[in-house]
Design an enzyme around this catalytic site. Sequence first.
Site, PDB file in Angstrom:
ATOM      1  N   CYS A  13       0.293  -0.711   0.082  1.00  0.00           N
ATOM      2  CA  CYS A  13      -0.033   0.065  -0.178  1.00  0.00           C
ATOM      3  C   CYS A  13       0.901   1.331   0.029  1.00  0.00           C
ATOM      4  O   CYS A  13       1.745   1.469   0.682  1.00  0.00           O
ATOM      5  CB  CYS A  13      -1.621   0.130   1.257  1.00  0.00           C
ATOM      6  SG  CYS A  13      -1.693   1.309   1.550  1.00  0.00           S
ATOM      7  N   TYR A  59      -5.938   6.910  -8.795  1.00  0.00           N
ATOM      8  CA  TYR A  59      -7.335   5.822  -8.421  1.00  0.00           C
ATOM      9  C   TYR A  59      -7.865   6.041  -9.403  1.00  0.00           C
ATOM     10  O   TYR A  59      -9.981   5.448  -9.972  1.00  0.00           O
ATOM     11  CB  TYR A  59      -7.418   5.582  -7.134  1.00  0.00           C
ATOM     12  CG  TYR A  59      -6.375   5.380  -6.399  1.00  0.00           C
ATOM     13  CD1 TYR A  59      -6.787   3.597  -6.115  1.00  0.00           C
ATOM     14  CD2 TYR A  59      -4.832   5.574  -6.168  1.00  0.00           C
ATOM     15  CE1 TYR A  59      -5.594   2.787  -5.693  1.00  0.00           C
ATOM     16  CE2 TYR A  59      -4.409   4.640  -5.346  1.00  0.00           C
ATOM     17  CZ  TYR A  59      -4.542   3.767  -4.705  1.00  0.00           C
ATOM     18  OH  TYR A  59      -3.238   3.152  -4.142  1.00  0.00           O
TER      19      TYR A  59
END
Length: 363
Positions: free
Chosen positions: A72, A203
């Site tokens: 992440c 994203y």
Amino acid sequence: MSQETDSIQQAASGATADHSTRGAYVTGGAEFTRDTNYIEDRITRDARPGDNGEPGWPVEAGRYRLIAARACPWANRTVIVRRLLGLEDAISLGQPGPTHDARSWTFDLDPGGVDPVLGIERLQEAYFKRFPGYPRGITVPAIVDVATGEVVTNNFPQITLDLSTEWTQFHRPGAPKLYPEHLREEIDQVNRRVFTEVNNGVYRCGFAGSQEAYDSAYERLWAALDWLEDRLSRQRYLVGDTITEADVRLFTTLARFDAVYHGHFKCNRQKLTEMPALWAYARDLFQTPGFGDTTDFVQIKQHYYIVHEDINPTGIVPAGPDLGGWLEEHGREALGGRPFGDGTPPGPVRKGEEVAAGHGAGH
């Protein structure tokens, strides 16, 4: 979300206890919107309560455990800052595996699938311990109070700032000043644009639910990357002449760009390797202790390509790209600057926290 997805809660829609689906992250016809309602508790020197009445938590060595998955980018930031500042003895590190199901990150890399300090199989347990039935995303990074097993905060932008400003008594000798007072206004300004357009911008491209949403996100992303390319062609670091919080925040996105965002998230106008200033800048940081030695390309690819089932339904993890270029000379010294200012590089990576052999660059 990992912070990786909008939220694992979102992913859980339609998931059942006996169905291991990792979830869906794209809402048809809609623009991707990140849930930024985090647990805003802070750990500070004086344990002062938050502006909205959140309880205060005291800085105390050995009391807290940072849970940060290598895959992440938001969690990777905290691992970099912890290492740069030398906080390994003060804050322990737990690392979930690269994938999660619709409910939670899991500690599947640890013996027995259990975090050796917290004694839990799922990060969800720490959230539920404090907030039974916690309805939002079970995200990393998260800081957990070891004694109670309760989550303290998952507010990733604030965590790294507090590591720099509130934990100073536990910084190593020679720790860099990642958030110096005289540069904070400019750092904050740069960080705002980098977050909305780049860190989160990839994203917004990858999870766009319509052509219109994707096109808008794509244009915004590349406008910002062009701005960064120009800025970094004239200066070695984003703000000032040393590494700051701004560089940490940009680096974790750049490290994932060619491996994941270029193809998987359709951010494909150019590869990072085709942007001379940004590519040299990324290599400069990667070769700086604290950055490349916390970057696990295998786990990064496994996370995105396996977890995002609606984008990559086959679950096939690509073999490329070639990572050897990360170790090539960057030539950024010609722009001046001192990576650690008046400080020094951190020492070797803590035993047990190394990136696995074959998971870094050059393999």
